[in-house]
Motif scaffolding. Structure first.
Motif, PDB file in Angstrom:
ATOM      1  N   LEU A  16       0.827  -1.198   0.000  1.00  0.00           N
ATOM      2  CA  LEU A  16       0.000   0.000   0.000  1.00  0.00           C
ATOM      3  C   LEU A  16       0.865   1.253   0.000  1.00  0.00           C
ATOM      4  N   ASP A  17       0.253   2.349  -0.416  1.00  0.00           N
ATOM      5  CA  ASP A  17       0.873   3.661  -0.337  1.00  0.00           C
ATOM      6  C   ASP A  17       1.346   3.909   1.109  1.00  0.00           C
ATOM      7  N   GLY A  18       2.603   4.286   1.255  1.00  0.00           N
ATOM      8  CA  GLY A  18       3.122   4.572   2.599  1.00  0.00           C
ATOM      9  C   GLY A  18       3.656   3.352   3.329  1.00  0.00           C
ATOM     10  N   GLY A  20       6.398   1.852   2.837  1.00  0.00           N
ATOM     11  CA  GLY A  20       7.854   1.921   3.020  1.00  0.00           C
ATOM     12  C   GLY A  20       8.651   1.372   1.839  1.00  0.00           C
ATOM     13  N   LYS A  21       8.032   1.199   0.687  1.00  0.00           N
ATOM     14  CA  LYS A  21       8.725   0.649  -0.489  1.00  0.00           C
ATOM     15  C   LYS A  21       9.909   1.514  -0.906  1.00  0.00           C
ATOM     16  N   THR A  22       9.639   2.823  -1.018  1.00  0.00           N
ATOM     17  CA  THR A  22      10.685   3.731  -1.496  1.00  0.00           C
ATOM     18  C   THR A  22      11.870   3.744  -0.533  1.00  0.00           C
ATOM     19  N   GLU A  44       7.094   2.748 -10.517  1.00  0.00           N
ATOM     20  CA  GLU A  44       5.926   2.765 -11.413  1.00  0.00           C
ATOM     21  C   GLU A  44       4.784   3.552 -10.787  1.00  0.00           C
ATOM     22  N   PRO A  45       3.910   4.175 -11.579  1.00  0.00           N
ATOM     23  CA  PRO A  45       4.105   4.382 -13.009  1.00  0.00           C
ATOM     24  C   PRO A  45       5.147   5.478 -13.238  1.00  0.00           C
ATOM     25  N   GLY A  46       5.907   5.372 -14.325  1.00  0.00           N
ATOM     26  CA  GLY A  46       6.904   6.390 -14.652  1.00  0.00           C
ATOM     27  C   GLY A  46       8.195   5.768 -15.142  1.00  0.00           C
ATOM     28  N   LEU A  58      -2.570   9.916 -14.761  1.00  0.00           N
ATOM     29  CA  LEU A  58      -3.175   8.913 -13.872  1.00  0.00           C
ATOM     30  C   LEU A  58      -3.393   9.432 -12.450  1.00  0.00           C
ATOM     31  N   LEU A  59      -2.450  10.251 -11.960  1.00  0.00           N
ATOM     32  CA  LEU A  59      -2.526  10.666 -10.552  1.00  0.00           C
ATOM     33  C   LEU A  59      -3.197  12.020 -10.352  1.00  0.00           C
ATOM     34  N   ASP A  60      -3.423  12.757 -11.451  1.00  0.00           N
ATOM     35  CA  ASP A  60      -4.047  14.077 -11.346  1.00  0.00           C
ATOM     36  C   ASP A  60      -5.498  13.933 -10.855  1.00  0.00           C
ATOM     37  N   ASP A  99       9.989  -0.216  -7.726  1.00  0.00           N
ATOM     38  CA  ASP A  99       8.992   0.176  -6.740  1.00  0.00           C
ATOM     39  C   ASP A  99       7.630   0.041  -7.428  1.00  0.00           C
ATOM     40  N   ARG A 100       6.966  -1.090  -7.219  1.00  0.00           N
ATOM     41  CA  ARG A 100       5.713  -1.526  -7.860  1.00  0.00           C
ATOM     42  C   ARG A 100       5.992  -2.169  -9.218  1.00  0.00           C
ATOM     43  N   TYR A 101       5.123  -3.150  -9.556  1.00  0.00           N
ATOM     44  CA  TYR A 101       5.179  -3.793 -10.874  1.00  0.00           C
ATOM     45  C   TYR A 101       3.759  -4.232 -11.216  1.00  0.00           C
ATOM     46  N   ASN A 152       1.457  14.152   6.510  1.00  0.00           N
ATOM     47  CA  ASN A 152       2.065  15.483   6.364  1.00  0.00           C
ATOM     48  C   ASN A 152       2.524  15.784   4.955  1.00  0.00           C
ATOM     49  N   ARG A 153       2.244  14.851   4.048  1.00  0.00           N
ATOM     50  CA  ARG A 153       2.724  15.016   2.680  1.00  0.00           C
ATOM     51  C   ARG A 153       1.802  15.938   1.902  1.00  0.00           C
ATOM     52  N   ARG A 154       2.138  16.192   0.604  1.00  0.00           N
ATOM     53  CA  ARG A 154       1.255  16.923  -0.308  1.00  0.00           C
ATOM     54  C   ARG A 154      -0.160  16.319  -0.300  1.00  0.00           C
ATOM     55  N   ASP A 187       6.687  -7.660   7.623  1.00  0.00           N
ATOM     56  CA  ASP A 187       5.854  -6.800   8.464  1.00  0.00           C
ATOM     57  C   ASP A 187       6.293  -5.348   8.222  1.00  0.00           C
ATOM     58  N   GLY A 188       5.445  -4.593   7.520  1.00  0.00           N
ATOM     59  CA  GLY A 188       5.799  -3.213   7.163  1.00  0.00           C
ATOM     60  C   GLY A 188       5.787  -2.256   8.336  1.00  0.00           C
ATOM     61  N   THR A 189       5.349  -2.737   9.520  1.00  0.00           N
ATOM     62  CA  THR A 189       5.365  -1.856  10.699  1.00  0.00           C
ATOM     63  C   THR A 189       6.633  -2.078  11.541  1.00  0.00           C
ATOM     64  N   ALA A 190       7.456  -3.043  11.129  1.00  0.00           N
ATOM     65  CA  ALA A 190       8.725  -3.259  11.863  1.00  0.00           C
ATOM     66  C   ALA A 190       9.649  -2.053  11.620  1.00  0.00           C
ATOM     67  N   PRO A 191      10.666  -1.870  12.467  1.00  0.00           N
ATOM     68  CA  PRO A 191      11.587  -0.746  12.257  1.00  0.00           C
ATOM     69  C   PRO A 191      12.269  -0.832  10.885  1.00  0.00           C
ATOM     70  N   ILE A 192      12.518   0.334  10.291  1.00  0.00           N
ATOM     71  CA  ILE A 192      13.056   0.421   8.923  1.00  0.00           C
ATOM     72  C   ILE A 192      14.331  -0.417   8.756  1.00  0.00           C
ATOM     73  N   GLN A 193      15.269  -0.272   9.696  1.00  0.00           N
ATOM     74  CA  GLN A 193      16.555  -0.980   9.541  1.00  0.00           C
ATOM     75  C   GLN A 193      16.391  -2.490   9.701  1.00  0.00           C
ATOM     76  N   GLU A 194      15.408  -2.886  10.505  1.00  0.00           N
ATOM     77  CA  GLU A 194      15.178  -4.321  10.690  1.00  0.00           C
ATOM     78  C   GLU A 194      14.647  -4.939   9.379  1.00  0.00           C
ATOM     79  N   ILE A 195      13.728  -4.233   8.726  1.00  0.00           N
ATOM     80  CA  ILE A 195      13.195  -4.742   7.447  1.00  0.00           C
ATOM     81  C   ILE A 195      14.337  -4.832   6.435  1.00  0.00           C
ATOM     82  N   HIS A 196      15.153  -3.786   6.396  1.00  0.00           N
ATOM     83  CA  HIS A 196      16.281  -3.780   5.444  1.00  0.00           C
ATOM     84  C   HIS A 196      17.200  -4.981   5.694  1.00  0.00           C
TER      85      HIS A 196
HETATM   86  N1  Z5A Z   1      -1.003   2.369  -8.809  1.00  0.00           N
HETATM   87  C1  Z5A Z   1      -2.059   1.590  -9.241  1.00  0.00           C
HETATM   88  O1  Z5A Z   1      -3.201   1.811  -8.835  1.00  0.00           O
HETATM   89  N2  Z5A Z   1      -1.827   0.580 -10.123  1.00  0.00           N
HETATM   90  C2  Z5A Z   1      -0.589   0.326 -10.630  1.00  0.00           C
HETATM   91  O2  Z5A Z   1      -0.436  -0.587 -11.459  1.00  0.00           O
HETATM   92  C3  Z5A Z   1       0.504   1.154 -10.175  1.00  0.00           C
HETATM   93  C4  Z5A Z   1       0.254   2.158  -9.268  1.00  0.00           C
HETATM   94  C5  Z5A Z   1       1.883   0.906 -10.692  1.00  0.00           C
HETATM   95  C6  Z5A Z   1       1.368   5.615  -7.181  1.00  0.00           C
HETATM   96  O3  Z5A Z   1       1.619   6.523  -6.218  1.00  0.00           O
HETATM   97  C7  Z5A Z   1      -0.136   5.321  -7.088  1.00  0.00           C
HETATM   98  O4  Z5A Z   1      -0.505   4.574  -8.232  1.00  0.00           O
HETATM   99  C8  Z5A Z   1      -0.444   4.465  -5.891  1.00  0.00           C
HETATM  100  C9  Z5A Z   1      -0.813   3.118  -6.448  1.00  0.00           C
HETATM  101  C10 Z5A Z   1      -1.253   3.441  -7.839  1.00  0.00           C
HETATM  102  N3  Z5A Z   1      -1.563   5.040  -5.212  1.00  0.00           N
HETATM  103  N4  Z5A Z   1      -2.086   4.755  -4.152  1.00  0.00           N
HETATM  104  N5  Z5A Z   1      -2.760   4.802  -3.279  1.00  0.00           N
HETATM  105  P1  Z5A Z   1       3.078   6.980  -5.764  1.00  0.00           P
HETATM  106  O5  Z5A Z   1       4.118   6.444  -6.668  1.00  0.00           O
HETATM  107  O6  Z5A Z   1       3.010   8.453  -5.561  1.00  0.00           O
HETATM  108  O7  Z5A Z   1       3.170   6.389  -4.319  1.00  0.00           O
HETATM  109  P2  Z5A Z   1       3.174   4.949  -3.729  1.00  0.00           P
HETATM  110  O8  Z5A Z   1       3.989   4.028  -4.568  1.00  0.00           O
HETATM  111  O9  Z5A Z   1       1.801   4.519  -3.472  1.00  0.00           O
HETATM  112  O10 Z5A Z   1       3.829   5.150  -2.318  1.00  0.00           O
HETATM  113  P3  Z5A Z   1       4.909   6.196  -1.820  1.00  0.00           P
HETATM  114  O11 Z5A Z   1       4.319   7.513  -1.544  1.00  0.00           O
HETATM  115  O12 Z5A Z   1       6.083   6.161  -2.739  1.00  0.00           O
HETATM  116  O13 Z5A Z   1       5.215   5.576  -0.421  1.00  0.00           O
HETATM  117  P4  Z5A Z   1       6.038   4.248  -0.069  1.00  0.00           P
HETATM  118  O14 Z5A Z   1       7.140   4.097  -1.034  1.00  0.00           O
HETATM  119  O15 Z5A Z   1       5.171   3.103   0.117  1.00  0.00           O
HETATM  120  O16 Z5A Z   1       6.616   4.625   1.361  1.00  0.00           O
HETATM  121  P5  Z5A Z   1       7.906   5.498   1.755  1.00  0.00           P
HETATM  122  O17 Z5A Z   1       7.949   6.783   0.946  1.00  0.00           O
HETATM  123  O18 Z5A Z   1       9.094   4.674   1.777  1.00  0.00           O
HETATM  124  O19 Z5A Z   1       7.545   5.832   3.270  1.00  0.00           O
HETATM  125  C11 Z5A Z   1       6.461   6.679   3.607  1.00  0.00           C
HETATM  126  C12 Z5A Z   1       6.736   7.321   4.994  1.00  0.00           C
HETATM  127  O20 Z5A Z   1       6.767   6.284   5.974  1.00  0.00           O
HETATM  128  C13 Z5A Z   1       8.105   8.020   5.086  1.00  0.00           C
HETATM  129  O21 Z5A Z   1       7.955   9.125   5.912  1.00  0.00           O
HETATM  130  C14 Z5A Z   1       9.006   6.965   5.727  1.00  0.00           C
HETATM  131  O22 Z5A Z   1      10.063   7.528   6.438  1.00  0.00           O
HETATM  132  C15 Z5A Z   1       8.027   6.261   6.644  1.00  0.00           C
HETATM  133  N6  Z5A Z   1       8.370   4.855   6.862  1.00  0.00           N
HETATM  134  C16 Z5A Z   1       8.805   3.962   5.922  1.00  0.00           C
HETATM  135  N7  Z5A Z   1       8.996   2.753   6.484  1.00  0.00           N
HETATM  136  C17 Z5A Z   1       8.671   2.865   7.780  1.00  0.00           C
HETATM  137  C18 Z5A Z   1       8.665   1.959   8.873  1.00  0.00           C
HETATM  138  N8  Z5A Z   1       9.025   0.679   8.733  1.00  0.00           N
HETATM  139  N9  Z5A Z   1       8.268   2.408  10.074  1.00  0.00           N
HETATM  140  C19 Z5A Z   1       7.885   3.701  10.237  1.00  0.00           C
HETATM  141  N10 Z5A Z   1       7.875   4.631   9.255  1.00  0.00           N
HETATM  142  C20 Z5A Z   1       8.263   4.214   8.028  1.00  0.00           C
END
Ligand code: Z5A
Length: 209
Positions: A16-18, A20-22, A44-46, A58-60, A99-101, A152-154, A187-196
């Motif tokens: 899911l969005d958030g 921790g994939k990135t 993805e996408p991009g 797609l995201l607009d 990051d996504r496929y 707190n994001r956009r 478990d995506g709620t585990a600490p970041i370094q532990e998942i890594h």
């Molecule tokens: N989408 C779709 O519907 N179909 C498709 O085929 C594809 C995509 C390819 C893309 O949005 C949207 O497109 C997405 C799915 C859809 N929409 N939704 N909903 P995007 O590219 O803008 O974003 P995203 O891929 O969904 O996620 P993201 O914003 O890149 O977040 P993330 O990569 O999953 O998380 P992060 O940036 O690594 O972490 C988020 C925050 O959490 C950050 O402050 C971190 O420091 C914190 N974090 C990360 N890990 C942890 C842990 N373990 N503990 C505590 N805090 C953490």
């Protein structure tokens, strides 16, 4: 042949969005660069000129798009990324972290939007010429965790604006896909370094790194 000439390794992060994939993909990038490995990180996408334009559409939040239009634009962006970027890198022997496929399309458009999952799968397999990852890590979180992390994001993009039921179906879709495709669920709620550390341990134990 789907994987002919491919010498590299293909690693995908899903969830899911958030979730921790990135963050995890970036930590893995740092790990590879410390080891001097040839490494590519895409999302993805991009990731191509066409893909970046499609991402904007797609995201607009102002885009009005049919459900199948959404499936097809995502598949078009993915086809371009695989043909122009991912496959050439794998042929060169690089490690590609994505990051996504196509599993995102199955989870979000198939299960979340209730489009025919088999048809979404066929379209996407065709789009990527059958290329599948060597490892897929699913970072498992509940929707409210992702929302709280992104608070707190956009503002929310078009897909993030969907209701709670949609994201619950996406979570359930990912659980089914995890079994079907043998994802490594973390478990995506585990600490970041532990998942890594767990990701690196798994890849090292399989002689990927
Ligand atoms: N989408 C779709 O519907 N179909 C498709 O085929 C594809 C995509 C390819 C893309 O949005 C949207 O497109 C997405 C799915 C859809 N929409 N939704 N909903 P995007 O590219 O803008 O974003 P995203 O891929 O969904 O996620 P993201 O914003 O890149 O977040 P993330 O990569 O999953 O998380 P992060 O940036 O690594 O972490 C988020 C925050 O959490 C950050 O402050 C971190 O420091 C914190 N974090 C990360 N890990 C942890 C842990 N373990 N503990 C505590 N805090 C953490």
């Amino acid at each position: 042949m789907v994987r002919s000439n491919i010498k590299g390794r293909f690693i995908v992060f899903e969830g899911l969005d958030g979730c921790g994939k990135t963050t995890q993909a970036q930590l893995l990038a740092d790990y590879f660069s410390c080891r001097g490995a040839e490494y590519l990180h895409v999302r993805e996408p991009g990731g191509t000129d066409v893909g970046d334009k499609l991402r904007q559409i797609l995201l607009d939040p102002d885009t009005v798009l049919t459900r199948w239009g959404e499936v097809l634009l995502l598949a078009a962006a993915r086809a371009q990324l695989v043909q122009d970027v991912i496959r050439p890198a794998l042929v060169r022997g690089m490690v590609v972290v994505c990051d996504r496929y196509l599993f995102s399309s199955l989870a979000y458009q198939g299960y979340g939007l209730r489009q025919d999952v088999e048809l979404v799968r066929q379209i996407n397999l065709e789009a990527v010429g059958g290329l599948m990852p060597d490892w897929t890590f699913l970072l498992d979180i509940e929707p409210d965790v992702g929302l709280a992390r992104q608070a707190n994001r956009r503002g929310l993009d078009r897909i993030e604006q969907r209701d709670e039921g949609f994201f619950q179906r996406v979570v359930e879709g990912y659980q089914l896909l995890a079994k079907e495709y043998g994802f490594i669920t973390m478990d995506g709620t585990a600490p970041i370094q532990e998942i890594h550390r767990q990701v690196v341990d798994i890849l090292e134990s399989e002689n990927t790194l």
